[in-house]
Design an enzyme around this catalytic site. Structure first.
Site, mmCIF file in Angstrom:
data_model
loop_
_atom_site.group_PDB
_atom_site.id
_atom_site.type_symbol
_atom_site.label_atom_id
_atom_site.label_comp_id
_atom_site.label_asym_id
_atom_site.label_seq_id
_atom_site.Cartn_x
_atom_site.Cartn_y
_atom_site.Cartn_z
ATOM 1 N N CYS A 11 -11.129 3.314 0.229
ATOM 2 C CA CYS A 11 -9.682 3.502 0.399
ATOM 3 C C CYS A 11 -9.313 2.646 1.599
ATOM 4 C CB CYS A 11 -9.374 4.975 0.660
ATOM 5 S SG CYS A 11 -7.708 5.282 1.298
ATOM 6 N N THR A 12 -8.226 1.914 1.488
ATOM 7 C CA THR A 12 -7.913 0.938 2.543
ATOM 8 C C THR A 12 -7.520 1.596 3.875
ATOM 9 O OG1 THR A 12 -5.658 0.752 1.656
ATOM 10 C CG2 THR A 12 -7.277 -0.888 0.935
ATOM 11 N N HIS A 13 -7.260 2.890 3.859
ATOM 12 C CA HIS A 13 -6.991 3.590 5.126
ATOM 13 C C HIS A 13 -8.275 3.780 5.949
ATOM 14 C CE1 HIS A 13 -3.133 4.718 3.297
ATOM 15 N NE2 HIS A 13 -2.754 5.239 4.446
ATOM 16 N N CYS A 57 -4.384 -1.324 -2.152
ATOM 17 C CA CYS A 57 -4.526 0.122 -2.338
ATOM 18 C C CYS A 57 -5.477 0.332 -3.515
ATOM 19 C CB CYS A 57 -3.147 0.712 -2.637
ATOM 20 S SG CYS A 57 -3.169 2.467 -3.029
ATOM 21 N N ASN A 58 -6.617 0.948 -3.245
ATOM 22 C CA ASN A 58 -7.586 1.188 -4.319
ATOM 23 C C ASN A 58 -6.996 2.093 -5.406
ATOM 24 O OD1 ASN A 58 -10.599 0.363 -3.263
ATOM 25 N ND2 ASN A 58 -9.257 0.913 -1.581
ATOM 26 N N THR A 59 -6.196 3.068 -4.972
ATOM 27 C CA THR A 59 -5.641 4.041 -5.905
ATOM 28 C C THR A 59 -4.655 3.374 -6.869
ATOM 29 O OG1 THR A 59 -5.823 5.650 -4.103
ATOM 30 C CG2 THR A 59 -4.527 6.306 -6.012
ATOM 31 N N TYR A 82 -0.792 8.716 -2.036
ATOM 32 C CA TYR A 82 -0.768 8.540 -3.489
ATOM 33 C C TYR A 82 -1.983 9.239 -4.130
ATOM 34 C CZ TYR A 82 2.759 4.714 -3.685
ATOM 35 O OH TYR A 82 3.898 3.941 -3.636
ATOM 36 N N GLY A 83 -3.082 9.268 -3.395
ATOM 37 C CA GLY A 83 -4.379 9.630 -3.978
ATOM 38 C C GLY A 83 -4.529 11.041 -4.499
ATOM 39 N N GLU A 105 -1.813 8.691 8.355
ATOM 40 C CA GLU A 105 -0.361 8.426 8.234
ATOM 41 C C GLU A 105 0.426 9.107 9.358
ATOM 42 O OE1 GLU A 105 1.595 6.510 6.105
ATOM 43 O OE2 GLU A 105 -0.307 5.631 5.486
ATOM 44 N N ASP A 144 0.857 -1.202 0.000
ATOM 45 C CA ASP A 144 0.000 0.000 0.000
ATOM 46 C C ASP A 144 0.885 1.242 0.000
ATOM 47 O OD1 ASP A 144 -2.420 1.580 0.193
ATOM 48 O OD2 ASP A 144 -1.975 1.884 2.306
ATOM 49 N N SER A 145 0.280 2.381 -0.288
ATOM 50 C CA SER A 145 1.009 3.651 -0.242
ATOM 51 C C SER A 145 1.491 3.958 1.175
ATOM 52 C CB SER A 145 0.086 4.782 -0.691
ATOM 53 O OG SER A 145 -1.003 4.887 0.210
HETATM 54 N N1 DGL Z 1 -4.817 3.350 0.819
HETATM 55 C C1 DGL Z 1 -4.878 3.784 -0.503
HETATM 56 C C2 DGL Z 1 -6.188 3.483 -1.202
HETATM 57 O O1 DGL Z 1 -6.786 2.480 -0.896
HETATM 58 C C3 DGL Z 1 -4.218 5.059 -0.929
HETATM 59 C C4 DGL Z 1 -4.346 6.246 -0.080
HETATM 60 C C5 DGL Z 1 -3.378 7.345 -0.517
HETATM 61 O O2 DGL Z 1 -2.189 7.105 -0.458
HETATM 62 O O3 DGL Z 1 -3.862 8.399 -0.917
HETATM 63 O O4 DGL Z 1 -6.600 4.185 -2.074
#
Ligand code: DGL
Length: 269
Positions: free
Chosen positions: A196-198, A85-87, A54-55, A164, A22-23
């Site tokens: 988003c996995t966060h 990571c969805n992104t 990343y998003g 984060e 993941d990011s």
């Molecule tokens: N956890 C990530 C997701 O599922 C990315 C979040 C990010 O880095 O912006 O999209």
């Protein structure tokens, strides 16, 4: 739990670890589901915390970072790569599958299908990063499942940065979530997709803001089930009769951050 230096090379495919990327720390929400379903497997978790989020980056930059981390993990003799990571999934899962053809590459996407199935015709909000919501992959998911429901896309910049930095609850998270949901009548919501996995790490705050009417959906369990399915198809799964618990190794790309926050999230109830 171990650090990067304890990863060793194993020749037998069954004995090799599953890599989860993941990011940052978000993919730990997927790792927890994977571990629940496959306790006897070994996992390497790689969080690119040096480059999160990343998003809000460009697609080219996200692809460059994801390909570089994936190469680093592939060289560790893994038997499967989970892009938690969805992104990154939306941007470059197809490219990864073109590059690495001998192992399953699993992605994660916003859990729109289960939300629509559970709440047909309902009011559904999809929380995700700005990049995820603009990718072709999400747009086609929306046209496949969104036809009979009222779906609103809610880009949520700012949330990942807070998580984060170690905040999964408290004043700042609550303020940001309230700002994001301010334009909506939350009493009329049927479901919220945590795309988003966060976001599963701020579930309790989201629920407090939207009230008890709406149900939350995330992609964790579905991704874990898909990973097991692919391991079986490839013949790489470890025998469940192997009862010993597998290892989990955490890697943080940031030289200034250690892995203690990752371990804390992994072990949180
Ligand atoms: N956890 C990530 C997701 O599922 C990315 C979040 C990010 O880095 O912006 O999209």
């Amino acid at each position: 739990m171990y650090t990067e230096s304890t990863v060793t090379t194993k020749t037998n495919k069954h004995d090799r670890p599953i890599a989860v990327f993941d990011s940052g720390v978000g993919g730990i929400s997927i790792l927890r589901e994977l571990k629940k379903l496959m306790p006897h497997e070994d996992f390497i978790y790689y969080g690119d915390c040096a480059n999160a989020p990343y998003g809000t980056k460009s697609v080219d930059e996200i692809e460059r970072l994801t390909l570089s981390a994936s190469k680093h993990l592939y060289e560790k003799d893994i038997k499967c790569l989970v892009i938690a990571c969805n992104t990154a999934t939306a941007v470059c899962i197809s490219k990864l599958r073109e590059i690495y053809t001998d192992i399953p590459i699993i992605g994660v996407e916003p859990a729109l299908k289960p939300a629509v199935n559970a709440k047909p015709g309902g009011n559904i909000i999809v929380m995700a990063t700005p990049v995820t919501l603009h990718q072709e992959k999400f747009i086609s998911l929306l046209s496949k499942y969104g036809e009979h429901s009222k779906i609103v896309m809610l880009p949520c910049p700012g949330i990942v940065e807070l998580i984060e930095s170690g905040e999964t609850e408290g004043e700042n998270i609550e303020k940001r979530v309230r700002e994001l949901f301010a334009p909506f009548d939350v009493m009329k919501l049927d479901a919220v997709v945590l795309g988003c996995t966060h976001y599963p790490f701020i579930k309790s705050t989201v629920l407090r803001v939207i009230g008890k009417n709406a149900v939350l959906f995330d992609g964790g369990e579905g991704t874990a089930r898909e990973t097991l399915k692919q391991l079986i198809i490839y013949g790489y799964e470890r025998s469940p009769s192997q009862t010993a618990d597998g290892e989990v190794v955490f890697i943080n790309s940031s030289p200034t951050k250690d892995t203690s926050f990752m371990q804390k999230l992994y072990l949180a109830q």
